[in-house]
Design a protein around this motif. Sequence first.
Motif, PDB file in Angstrom:
ATOM      1  N   GLU A 249      62.157  31.385 -29.513  1.00  0.00           N
ATOM      2  CA  GLU A 249      61.914  32.288 -30.630  1.00  0.00           C
ATOM      3  C   GLU A 249      61.371  33.638 -30.151  1.00  0.00           C
ATOM      4  N   ALA A 250      61.238  34.566 -31.080  1.00  0.00           N
ATOM      5  CA  ALA A 250      60.892  35.947 -30.739  1.00  0.00           C
ATOM      6  C   ALA A 250      59.557  36.058 -30.018  1.00  0.00           C
ATOM      7  N   GLY A 251      58.658  35.119 -30.231  1.00  0.00           N
ATOM      8  CA  GLY A 251      57.342  35.203 -29.613  1.00  0.00           C
ATOM      9  C   GLY A 251      57.288  34.708 -28.189  1.00  0.00           C
ATOM     10  N   ALA A 252      58.442  34.422 -27.577  1.00  0.00           N
ATOM     11  CA  ALA A 252      58.461  33.939 -26.197  1.00  0.00           C
ATOM     12  C   ALA A 252      57.805  34.960 -25.275  1.00  0.00           C
ATOM     13  N   SER A 253      57.121  34.453 -24.242  1.00  0.00           N
ATOM     14  CA  SER A 253      56.353  35.333 -23.358  1.00  0.00           C
ATOM     15  C   SER A 253      57.222  36.332 -22.615  1.00  0.00           C
ATOM     16  N   ASP A 254      58.463  35.982 -22.350  1.00  0.00           N
ATOM     17  CA  ASP A 254      59.338  36.885 -21.601  1.00  0.00           C
ATOM     18  C   ASP A 254      60.488  37.423 -22.454  1.00  0.00           C
ATOM     19  N   ALA A 255      60.282  37.478 -23.785  1.00  0.00           N
ATOM     20  CA  ALA A 255      61.313  38.005 -24.685  1.00  0.00           C
ATOM     21  C   ALA A 255      61.552  39.493 -24.398  1.00  0.00           C
ATOM     22  N   SER A 256      62.757  39.964 -24.685  1.00  0.00           N
ATOM     23  CA  SER A 256      63.147  41.353 -24.415  1.00  0.00           C
ATOM     24  C   SER A 256      63.193  42.174 -25.700  1.00  0.00           C
ATOM     25  N   ASP A 257      63.166  43.495 -25.537  1.00  0.00           N
ATOM     26  CA  ASP A 257      63.300  44.411 -26.674  1.00  0.00           C
ATOM     27  C   ASP A 257      64.773  44.754 -26.857  1.00  0.00           C
ATOM     28  N   TRP A 258      65.217  44.709 -28.129  1.00  0.00           N
ATOM     29  CA  TRP A 258      66.606  45.026 -28.467  1.00  0.00           C
ATOM     30  C   TRP A 258      66.600  46.083 -29.562  1.00  0.00           C
ATOM     31  N   TYR A 259      67.622  46.956 -29.540  1.00  0.00           N
ATOM     32  CA  TYR A 259      67.646  48.104 -30.454  1.00  0.00           C
ATOM     33  C   TYR A 259      68.924  48.080 -31.285  1.00  0.00           C
ATOM     34  N   VAL A 260      68.770  48.404 -32.569  1.00  0.00           N
ATOM     35  CA  VAL A 260      69.899  48.360 -33.485  1.00  0.00           C
ATOM     36  C   VAL A 260      70.957  49.394 -33.083  1.00  0.00           C
ATOM     37  N   ASP A 261      72.221  48.953 -33.111  1.00  0.00           N
ATOM     38  CA  ASP A 261      73.357  49.825 -32.772  1.00  0.00           C
ATOM     39  C   ASP A 261      74.230  49.933 -34.010  1.00  0.00           C
ATOM     40  N   LEU A 262      73.881  50.870 -34.884  1.00  0.00           N
ATOM     41  CA  LEU A 262      74.552  50.973 -36.182  1.00  0.00           C
ATOM     42  C   LEU A 262      76.004  51.399 -36.054  1.00  0.00           C
ATOM     43  N   ASP A 263      76.316  52.256 -35.082  1.00  0.00           N
ATOM     44  CA  ASP A 263      77.687  52.751 -34.982  1.00  0.00           C
ATOM     45  C   ASP A 263      78.541  51.946 -34.012  1.00  0.00           C
ATOM     46  N   GLY A 264      77.967  50.908 -33.383  1.00  0.00           N
ATOM     47  CA  GLY A 264      78.745  50.008 -32.548  1.00  0.00           C
ATOM     48  C   GLY A 264      79.293  50.619 -31.279  1.00  0.00           C
ATOM     49  N   HIS A 269      69.503  52.606 -31.306  1.00  0.00           N
ATOM     50  CA  HIS A 269      68.613  53.605 -31.893  1.00  0.00           C
ATOM     51  C   HIS A 269      67.379  53.774 -31.019  1.00  0.00           C
ATOM     52  N   LEU A 270      66.824  54.971 -31.017  1.00  0.00           N
ATOM     53  CA  LEU A 270      65.697  55.286 -30.138  1.00  0.00           C
ATOM     54  C   LEU A 270      64.482  54.406 -30.403  1.00  0.00           C
ATOM     55  N   THR A 271      64.191  54.089 -31.659  1.00  0.00           N
ATOM     56  CA  THR A 271      62.940  53.394 -31.987  1.00  0.00           C
ATOM     57  C   THR A 271      63.130  52.099 -32.757  1.00  0.00           C
ATOM     58  N   THR A 272      64.198  51.946 -33.500  1.00  0.00           N
ATOM     59  CA  THR A 272      64.370  50.774 -34.352  1.00  0.00           C
ATOM     60  C   THR A 272      64.846  49.585 -33.523  1.00  0.00           C
ATOM     61  N   GLY A 273      64.004  48.538 -33.402  1.00  0.00           N
ATOM     62  CA  GLY A 273      64.386  47.404 -32.570  1.00  0.00           C
ATOM     63  C   GLY A 273      63.681  46.115 -32.946  1.00  0.00           C
ATOM     64  N   GLU A 274      64.003  45.043 -32.194  1.00  0.00           N
ATOM     65  CA  GLU A 274      63.395  43.735 -32.370  1.00  0.00           C
ATOM     66  C   GLU A 274      63.142  43.138 -30.991  1.00  0.00           C
ATOM     67  N   THR A 275      62.217  42.174 -30.941  1.00  0.00           N
ATOM     68  CA  THR A 275      61.926  41.453 -29.707  1.00  0.00           C
ATOM     69  C   THR A 275      62.481  40.043 -29.830  1.00  0.00           C
ATOM     70  N   ALA A 276      63.302  39.625 -28.877  1.00  0.00           N
ATOM     71  CA  ALA A 276      63.930  38.299 -28.930  1.00  0.00           C
ATOM     72  C   ALA A 276      64.394  37.913 -27.540  1.00  0.00           C
ATOM     73  N   CYS A 277      64.696  36.606 -27.370  1.00  0.00           N
ATOM     74  CA  CYS A 277      65.190  36.126 -26.080  1.00  0.00           C
ATOM     75  C   CYS A 277      66.613  36.599 -25.820  1.00  0.00           C
ATOM     76  N   SER A 278      67.408  36.712 -26.872  1.00  0.00           N
ATOM     77  CA  SER A 278      68.779  37.197 -26.730  1.00  0.00           C
ATOM     78  C   SER A 278      69.043  38.229 -27.810  1.00  0.00           C
ATOM     79  N   ALA A 279      70.070  39.023 -27.593  1.00  0.00           N
ATOM     80  CA  ALA A 279      70.350  40.131 -28.511  1.00  0.00           C
ATOM     81  C   ALA A 279      70.742  39.623 -29.886  1.00  0.00           C
TER      82      ALA A 279
END
Length: 676
Positions: A249-264, A269-279
């Motif tokens: 889950e997102a709270g994993a100790s080695d989770a990565s930061d991922w950023y929304v790609d609205l235009d594919g 995006h520079l700031t809008t993101g989430e932390t998760a093990c996979s994208a």
Amino acid sequence: MSDRGGAQRTRVVGFAVIVGVLGTQVSCDDTLFNADVGIQAYTPDWAGVTAFLDDHCVVCHRVDGSATVVFPDDLATDIWTNTGRFVVPQDPEASALWRVIDGSTLETDFGTMPLGVDLLPAETVAHVREWILAGAQVDGSPADEDQDGYSVVDGDCDDADATVFPGGVEVCDGADNDCDFATDEGLTVAGFVDADQDGFGAGAETQVCPDEGADNASDCDDTSDQAFPGGTEVCGDQLDNDCDGAIDEAGASDASDWYVDLDGDGYGHLTTGETACSAPIGYVADNTDCDDAAASTNPGAAEVCDTANNDCDAYVDEGPPAGAPTWYRDSDRDDFGSSADTLVSCDQPVGYVANGGDCDDGDSRFYPGAPETNCTDPNDYNCDGATGATDQDNDGHAACAECDDLDPNSYPGANEVCDSADNDCNGLVDDGASDAQTFYVDSDGDGFGGSGTVLACVEPADTSATSTDCDDGDSLAYPGATERCNGTDDDCDSTVDESAVGSLTFYRDGDGDGYGDALVTQEQCSATSGWVADASDCDDGNVGVHPGVVNDPGDGVDNDCDGAVDEDAISTTNYTDVQAIWDGSCMLAGCHSAVLAAGDLRLNGDSWPNLVNAPSGQAPLDLVEPYSSQDSYLWHKLNDTHTTVGGSGSMMPKRGSLSGAELATIEAWILDGAPR
């Protein structure tokens, strides 16, 4: 056996497969001992025992036989492998070998030999008992492999473990340390199995070693010491490390930061993101997109001339970008520049124009396309390499006197043809071309033209090359269109509503009773004369036979098409019963009485003469035709079918039809000859 006298004989019993210490009962199909071998004396030692078994053992206990204990080849190994069962030193009665040989005690664990074999003399087997009593010594007995002072001969139950031997100290380790055939006795406590030794157990409460069990059953995965309540969640191991019901889950100790790609475009995006093990879906690891609403803008994009920062480098239209236009220096300001003086830039530089080819950029009279009307002027004003007096295309017209001196088919008076050129130099292209085609006006835009025509080299808008539209005011009517139920010839085949979408199946009603023949059909948009939607008529040639006929009298016909014949038939033919029906139903309000005889038909009193063989006056039928209800006008009046035989007026009686039983009585009377 109570006596060892010379006359006493020993019964030979079976010996089956022994597996491990406990053994598995498997019957042996041959005798252990061969009675044909002569009797001889055997010494009470290992040599005597092996000689005895060698003399008397046959099929069952050989190397390629079915028994685990092999005689005599591996006897020494087998004896000690089966310590405590097969041979118990100094205790013949506890030794399976002796009980099999002696025959005094049934050896159930090892089975029995087939009954009926000869018994061996007691002196033949006595030496085996003496050998066991003496300690069952074996030449070449197994050594003390684990050097704990005990071999298998001495009762060591695990000669590969020096902590296991008779009299050893029992510890809680899952082993029989003291060789007493019990494990961890008296040392376990109530708890839960902790297989992965992470301090958290699982399963039902049981007995466990104090140092190996757990006091709880909260481990969600007791096969891994990396998964337990309160553990640290890590990515990529497919384990619920903290036993919270979620993996990676997102709270994993080695989770990565991922950023929304609205235009594919692969950049987030520079700031809008989430932390998760996979994208997560729609997220990427890169957050360097300077415009996440435009897929053509990202750090890997090529810069183009669009006043935007396509490659996210803080510059706009720099480079210049690939595809940037070339600009030409226009010194004489005639809108044509010198091809020898150019700049490449997204924006037009001052003093530069988009058109090159100026052959004299210091004189505004010279530029591509400049007029050359003076056939005596030696200057090449239009920069085509020739002067006005030159006839480069050899069409007999000087450049100053025609519109295109490079095209021999273009000159004043030439024949205009479809070639996208002004052949006759009248300033118009392809006008009135001699090879123009005829196109047909398509007013409704369905791709098919009507009768109006247009001549043109290229098909104009709102025209068609065909003129087969039968209604150029209806875009749904054209050759090949789907025919619909609308009273229109949609497919232009000169037929209306044939096989139309939405059409229905109708059935031929040959007898006009409102019910059709299921075998004679026609697809139509609506019913026409002689065709009905009901296909339930079982006789389309008889107007009196159809569903809904109120009775089915005894005429041998299924009048109501219900699959049954004459179900309403009655046996009475007494006119008294018929008169009772008239009296009860047909003279209400005096309509058929002596006072008010509707249609001059009197049914009161004795009405028989007024009915039988009496003309109806309304149809070419008698009121009652004996033996035929279908030829009796009265019958049609009662069934409301009188108009189908040329009659008129209302059905009888006026205030409701007769019951099925009453009609059955009347029809039975008619079919019986209408007796009086």
